[in-house]
Motif scaffolding. Structure first.
Motif, mmCIF file in Angstrom:
data_model
loop_
_atom_site.group_PDB
_atom_site.id
_atom_site.type_symbol
_atom_site.label_atom_id
_atom_site.label_comp_id
_atom_site.label_asym_id
_atom_site.label_seq_id
_atom_site.Cartn_x
_atom_site.Cartn_y
_atom_site.Cartn_z
ATOM 1 N N THR A 72 -8.975 4.660 11.008
ATOM 2 C CA THR A 72 -8.515 3.292 11.253
ATOM 3 C C THR A 72 -7.217 3.296 12.048
ATOM 4 O O THR A 72 -7.044 2.488 12.973
ATOM 5 N N GLN A 73 -6.311 4.187 11.710
ATOM 6 C CA GLN A 73 -5.058 4.266 12.466
ATOM 7 C C GLN A 73 -5.333 4.424 13.954
ATOM 8 O O GLN A 73 -4.783 3.702 14.793
ATOM 9 N N THR A 110 3.529 8.675 14.502
ATOM 10 C CA THR A 110 3.469 8.170 13.125
ATOM 11 C C THR A 110 3.126 9.272 12.141
ATOM 12 O O THR A 110 3.316 9.102 10.930
ATOM 13 N N GLU A 129 4.980 -0.935 12.981
ATOM 14 C CA GLU A 129 4.395 -1.269 11.686
ATOM 15 C C GLU A 129 4.590 -0.094 10.728
ATOM 16 O O GLU A 129 3.958 0.963 10.887
ATOM 17 N N TRP A 131 3.688 0.629 7.731
ATOM 18 C CA TRP A 131 2.596 1.145 6.900
ATOM 19 C C TRP A 131 1.755 2.187 7.636
ATOM 20 O O TRP A 131 1.058 2.989 7.005
ATOM 21 N N LEU A 132 1.838 2.205 8.968
ATOM 22 C CA LEU A 132 1.076 3.185 9.738
ATOM 23 C C LEU A 132 1.705 4.580 9.708
ATOM 24 O O LEU A 132 1.064 5.557 10.097
ATOM 25 N N GLU A 332 -5.997 -2.226 3.059
ATOM 26 C CA GLU A 332 -4.674 -1.878 3.564
ATOM 27 C C GLU A 332 -4.539 -2.292 5.028
ATOM 28 O O GLU A 332 -5.427 -2.058 5.845
ATOM 29 N N GLY A 333 -3.412 -2.935 5.353
ATOM 30 C CA GLY A 333 -3.148 -3.292 6.743
ATOM 31 C C GLY A 333 -3.955 -4.451 7.273
ATOM 32 O O GLY A 333 -4.003 -4.665 8.492
ATOM 33 N N ARG A 334 -4.586 -5.223 6.389
ATOM 34 C CA ARG A 334 -5.472 -6.297 6.849
ATOM 35 C C ARG A 334 -4.760 -7.261 7.794
ATOM 36 O O ARG A 334 -5.316 -7.660 8.828
ATOM 37 N N THR A 336 -2.232 -6.772 9.789
ATOM 38 C CA THR A 336 -2.020 -6.126 11.089
ATOM 39 C C THR A 336 -3.315 -6.081 11.881
ATOM 40 O O THR A 336 -3.328 -6.347 13.096
ATOM 41 N N ILE A 337 -4.394 -5.733 11.223
ATOM 42 C CA ILE A 337 -5.693 -5.637 11.895
ATOM 43 C C ILE A 337 -6.089 -6.991 12.470
ATOM 44 O O ILE A 337 -6.550 -7.090 13.620
#
Length: 371
Positions: A72-73, A110, A129, A131-132, A332-334, A336-337
């Protein structure tokens, strides 16, 4: 749906495209998150841990439910690179593989930095971001492929012996370039795959997958999308393993009730072609998104990659509303996505209103610098 970059998009077309973009990116992420907890387990170990039906809900990985992996990253940095390629085109510089390579180098940062370096103004918003900044078991091929400034090419690929599924799992966004011809979509995915995985199977599987997503984003059925991909593969030297894998997936649909054993057979040794085959099969036979994703991850192959590939296909096919809301709520990261998906949809449908060679919105350039 509009099929050329210069076309005028109606409101309904824009909404449909945005839903498919959101569906593709969220679907890939939620499939990745579903598979993450069982990525290193055999089918027997999955059943022992989660019961006879295997994993049927999000479970804990990396200290939380709904955590995503490097798949995902890298998918998010693919989207970032594509937007920035469009913006940089105004300056007269137009070589998308270079822009994607720069995006992947930002991902690589990252993996070794503690957090964003706010002094780097050219990094854009995604690289800030926090969280990445988490290492989620990236493979050695990814870390070495993007370990320095040297960009792999088809003539001089990085890691020429690597045939794993990682470049396929980050290639769904190429298929969302609906203004491009499918052969150009495949070519871009092919060239960008060679930046970390130089084996022809990995590169061609990434190209085939991008073309399938492209056809889905334009409204084709999954079967028609696979046929389109097969037609384009024929012209590529060394295509046979990938073409055979896709044909194997189509043939398996007619072999009775879907089972984890059949998915594992398609996955095989876990190469890019095997994961592509398994994902196409799961997307074709799944009764709904939840069923297709559970089928994809409950097998002894790379479950995160299988879930990510299957989720992107189903999201591109059905749009975001078909995805399980309860899973999205924990993803996670919803936020941002979603933000990145909407930026991509806006760039593809309204790019000329955001930037031209003569000028650009300062806010857009701050988010997606030309550097």
């Amino acid at each position: 749906m509009a099929a050329t970059s210069g076309a005028v998009w109606g409101r309904t077309e824009q909404q449909d495209f945005r839903s498919r973009v959101r569906g593709t990116l969220l679907g890939a992420a939620v499939g990745d998150a579903l598979g993450a907890p069982v990525d290193a387990l055999t089918a027997e170990e999955i059943r022992a841990a989660y019961g006879a039906e295997g994993l049927t809900d999000l479970a804990g990985a990396y200290g939380r439910r709904g955590a995503v992996t490097h798949h995902t990253q890298l998918t998010l940095f693919t989207v970032d690179g594509l937007i920035r390629a469009q913006v940089r085109r105004d300056s007269g510089a137009w070589h998308p593989p270079t822009d994607l390579h720069r995006a992947y180098l930002r991902w690589a940062a990252t993996q070794h930095d503690w957090g964003p370096d706010l002094r780097r103004k050219d990094d854009g918003w995604l690289a800030r971001e926090e969280w990445l900044y988490a290492r989620r078991d990236p493979t050695r091929a990814l870390l070495t492929g993007f370990g320095d400034e040297t960009m792999g090419t088809l003539d001089a690929p990085r890691n020429p012996g690597e045939a794993g599924p990682e470049p396929v799992a980050r290639s769904a966004p190429f298929g969302l370039l609906v203004g491009w011809e499918p052969q150009l979509v495949g070519q871009l995915a092919l060239e960008c795959a060679a930046q970390s995985h130089g084996h022809p199977v990995a590169c061609l599987a990434a190209a085939a997958y991008a073309v399938i997503v492209h056809a889905l984003a334009l409204g084709d059925s999954l079967d028609a999308a696979v046929q389109r991909s097969l037609a384009l593969l024929v012209a590529r030297p060394g295509h046979q393993p990938v073409s055979d894998a896709l044909q194997h997936a189509l043939g398996a649909v007619r072999q009775g009730m879907p089972t984890p054993a059949r998915v594992e057979e398609l996955t095989g040794a876990g190469t890019a072609a095997g994961l592509l085959s398994a994902a196409v099969y799961c997307a074709l036979v799944g009764e709904d998104v939840r069923h297709g994703l559970c089928l994809a991850v409950n097998q002894g192959g790379p479950s995160g990659a299988a879930g990510a590939l299957t989720g992107a296909l189903l999201g591109a096919l059905h749009g975001e509303t078909a995805l399980p809301p309860a899973w999205l709520a924990e993803l996670e990261g919803r936020a941002t996505i979603l933000e990145l998906a909407d930026d991509f949809a806006m760039e593809m449908t309204q790019g000329p209103a955001l930037h031209t060679p003569a000028g650009a919105s300062p806010g857009w350039l701050a988010r997606y610098p030309r550097g």
